[in-house]
Motif scaffolding. Structure first.
Motif, PDB file in Angstrom:
ATOM      1  N   MET A 180      43.796  -1.317  57.500  1.00  0.00           N
ATOM      2  CA  MET A 180      44.721  -1.485  58.626  1.00  0.00           C
ATOM      3  C   MET A 180      44.540  -0.384  59.671  1.00  0.00           C
ATOM      4  O   MET A 180      44.708  -0.611  60.865  1.00  0.00           O
ATOM      5  CB  MET A 180      46.165  -1.494  58.120  1.00  0.00           C
ATOM      6  CG  MET A 180      46.488  -2.656  57.180  1.00  0.00           C
ATOM      7  SD  MET A 180      46.208  -4.270  57.928  1.00  0.00           S
ATOM      8  CE  MET A 180      47.510  -4.299  59.157  1.00  0.00           C
ATOM      9  N   ALA A 181      44.168   0.820  59.212  1.00  0.00           N
ATOM     10  CA  ALA A 181      43.999   1.950  60.126  1.00  0.00           C
ATOM     11  C   ALA A 181      42.637   1.940  60.810  1.00  0.00           C
ATOM     12  O   ALA A 181      42.409   2.719  61.741  1.00  0.00           O
ATOM     13  CB  ALA A 181      44.189   3.263  59.369  1.00  0.00           C
ATOM     14  N   HIS A 182      41.724   1.071  60.347  1.00  0.00           N
ATOM     15  CA  HIS A 182      40.370   1.056  60.905  1.00  0.00           C
ATOM     16  C   HIS A 182      39.998  -0.342  61.396  1.00  0.00           C
ATOM     17  O   HIS A 182      38.846  -0.769  61.317  1.00  0.00           O
ATOM     18  CB  HIS A 182      39.357   1.554  59.866  1.00  0.00           C
ATOM     19  CG  HIS A 182      39.550   2.990  59.499  1.00  0.00           C
ATOM     20  ND1 HIS A 182      40.525   3.407  58.608  1.00  0.00           N
ATOM     21  CD2 HIS A 182      38.928   4.116  59.938  1.00  0.00           C
ATOM     22  CE1 HIS A 182      40.484   4.732  58.507  1.00  0.00           C
ATOM     23  NE2 HIS A 182      39.543   5.180  59.301  1.00  0.00           N
ATOM     24  N   ASP A 183      40.998  -1.024  61.928  1.00  0.00           N
ATOM     25  CA  ASP A 183      40.777  -2.355  62.500  1.00  0.00           C
ATOM     26  C   ASP A 183      40.323  -2.235  63.953  1.00  0.00           C
ATOM     27  O   ASP A 183      40.733  -1.317  64.672  1.00  0.00           O
ATOM     28  CB  ASP A 183      42.085  -3.157  62.425  1.00  0.00           C
ATOM     29  CG  ASP A 183      41.938  -4.559  62.992  1.00  0.00           C
ATOM     30  OD1 ASP A 183      40.907  -5.201  62.714  1.00  0.00           O
ATOM     31  OD2 ASP A 183      42.849  -5.008  63.708  1.00  0.00           O
ATOM     32  N   ASP A 184      39.459  -3.155  64.358  1.00  0.00           N
ATOM     33  CA  ASP A 184      39.074  -3.268  65.767  1.00  0.00           C
ATOM     34  C   ASP A 184      38.470  -1.985  66.335  1.00  0.00           C
ATOM     35  O   ASP A 184      38.763  -1.583  67.464  1.00  0.00           O
ATOM     36  CB  ASP A 184      40.291  -3.693  66.593  1.00  0.00           C
ATOM     37  CG  ASP A 184      39.894  -4.393  67.887  1.00  0.00           C
ATOM     38  OD1 ASP A 184      38.854  -5.072  67.900  1.00  0.00           O
ATOM     39  OD2 ASP A 184      40.630  -4.264  68.879  1.00  0.00           O
ATOM     40  N   GLY A 185      37.667  -1.300  65.532  1.00  0.00           N
ATOM     41  CA  GLY A 185      36.953  -0.121  66.010  1.00  0.00           C
ATOM     42  C   GLY A 185      37.705   1.192  65.911  1.00  0.00           C
ATOM     43  O   GLY A 185      37.184   2.240  66.315  1.00  0.00           O
ATOM     44  N   GLN A 186      38.920   1.165  65.369  1.00  0.00           N
ATOM     45  CA  GLN A 186      39.695   2.403  65.267  1.00  0.00           C
ATOM     46  C   GLN A 186      39.101   3.329  64.192  1.00  0.00           C
ATOM     47  O   GLN A 186      38.542   2.874  63.203  1.00  0.00           O
ATOM     48  CB  GLN A 186      41.143   2.090  64.891  1.00  0.00           C
ATOM     49  CG  GLN A 186      41.893   1.245  65.901  1.00  0.00           C
ATOM     50  CD  GLN A 186      43.323   1.013  65.478  1.00  0.00           C
ATOM     51  OE1 GLN A 186      44.183   1.887  65.613  1.00  0.00           O
ATOM     52  NE2 GLN A 186      43.585  -0.163  64.931  1.00  0.00           N
ATOM     53  N   GLY A 187      39.295   4.620  64.396  1.00  0.00           N
ATOM     54  CA  GLY A 187      38.918   5.613  63.380  1.00  0.00           C
ATOM     55  C   GLY A 187      37.444   5.635  63.034  1.00  0.00           C
ATOM     56  O   GLY A 187      37.090   5.834  61.868  1.00  0.00           O
ATOM     57  N   SER A 188      36.581   5.442  64.018  1.00  0.00           N
ATOM     58  CA  SER A 188      35.142   5.384  63.732  1.00  0.00           C
ATOM     59  C   SER A 188      34.623   6.663  63.077  1.00  0.00           C
ATOM     60  O   SER A 188      33.620   6.635  62.358  1.00  0.00           O
ATOM     61  CB  SER A 188      34.360   5.101  65.016  1.00  0.00           C
ATOM     62  OG  SER A 188      34.594   6.105  65.992  1.00  0.00           O
ATOM     63  N   GLU A 189      35.304   7.779  63.307  1.00  0.00           N
ATOM     64  CA  GLU A 189      34.860   9.036  62.702  1.00  0.00           C
ATOM     65  C   GLU A 189      34.981   9.017  61.180  1.00  0.00           C
ATOM     66  O   GLU A 189      34.378   9.836  60.480  1.00  0.00           O
ATOM     67  CB  GLU A 189      35.657  10.215  63.267  1.00  0.00           C
ATOM     68  CG  GLU A 189      37.137  10.234  62.900  1.00  0.00           C
ATOM     69  CD  GLU A 189      38.001   9.369  63.796  1.00  0.00           C
ATOM     70  OE1 GLU A 189      39.238   9.440  63.656  1.00  0.00           O
ATOM     71  OE2 GLU A 189      37.443   8.619  64.625  1.00  0.00           O
TER      72      GLU A 189
END
Length: 273
Positions: free
Chosen positions: A130-139
């Motif tokens: 949920m925290a890395h949906d749609d390109g979020q949190g790539s790091e």
């Protein structure tokens, strides 16, 4: 006219197994409308008696997963008295395992859903996804088990969530025309990267419906046929250049796409051992 039947699903646990079995079985029959009577956590004779009252009122097939002998025997006897078929959903598999292992199965209701390490791993996977949906949190992509890539509306998010429920930390990234992916994408070492694609015609349909559902005009570059063809071609070229496996989701349900991802990942892991 669809044939209408009553289907009673009775479990001493959450009933997830029965839901899956019922869905897969009903898919084999056309023009059948099933009215499901769902009875989870049936662990007392009093509860079972209430279930049998409903079975008598709405006769139909009874499918169950009951580990406790007394309640199971009472259900089978009740169904026999009513002249209604009762089928155990997992008996053949349990019997086969018993023969192979040379031991009897234990009768512990809900054992498969106990709060063990697998349960907490699944919760962690869902939170990560949920925290890395749609390109979020790539790091943090190197913490993922799976990374899904694809142009807009190729079912990346629902597939990610389904995989998370199977215990896989899944990130996803939308490929957008004229926007380069982050450099970290090409430096990843851990996640299994899969490209999702579909036909331009199908993509136009899905995107038009999306815009209409948002009360927006369906006449934009987002649904322009020539631009979509280029968009899909560029994504496929990227997948091919990097050697990433590709799944065409055009005619696939979310469950089928997720299953294909897991098969590819298992094959990759097997090739490395």
């Amino acid at each position: 006219m669809a044939e209408r039947i009553h289907l009673h699903l009775i479990s001493d646990s959450t009933g997830e197994t029965l839901e899956s079995v019922a869905r897969a079985s009903l898919a084999r029959f056309e023009e059948v409308e099933a009215v499901k009577h769902f009875w989870p956590l049936v662990r007392s004779t009093g509860h079972l008696d209430r279930v049998l009252e409903d079975v008598a009122e709405h006769p139909g097939l009874v499918v169950f997963t009951l580990a406790t002998g007394e309640i199971r025997n009472r259900l089978e006897a009740g169904c026999e008295a009513l002249g209604i078929p009762a089928v155990s959903a997992i008996d053949p598999v349990v019997a086969g395992l018993s023969i192979m292992l040379g031991k009897a199965a234990t009768a512990r209701p809900g054992r498969q859903h106990r709060l063990d390490e697998a349960y907490f791993a699944r919760v962690e996977a869902i939170n990560y996804t949920m925290a890395h949906d749609d390109g979020q949190g790539s790091e943090n992509w190197n913490e993922a088990d799976i990374l899904l890539l694809g142009v807009s509306r190729t079912s990346k998010t629902p597939t990610s969530i389904y995989l998370a429920n199977k215990g896989f930390k899944t990130a996803n990234y939308p490929l957008v025309p004229e926007r380069k992916p982050p450099p970290i994408l090409f430096e990843l070492t851990k996640p299994f990267i899969v490209g999702l694609t579909t036909t331009p015609h199908r993509l136009i349909e899905v995107r038009r419906n999306r815009l209409l559902s948002l009360a927006q005009t369906p006449e934009t570059d987002y649904v322009d046929e020539e631009k979509i063809k280029r968009e899909v071609a560029e994504a496929r070229r990227l997948f091919a250049d990097r050697g990433w496996p590709v799944i065409d989701v055009t005619r696939k349900a979310i469950e089928e796409t997720a299953a294909a991802v897991m098969r590819l990942m298992n094959r990759e892991e097997a090739s490395q051992t």
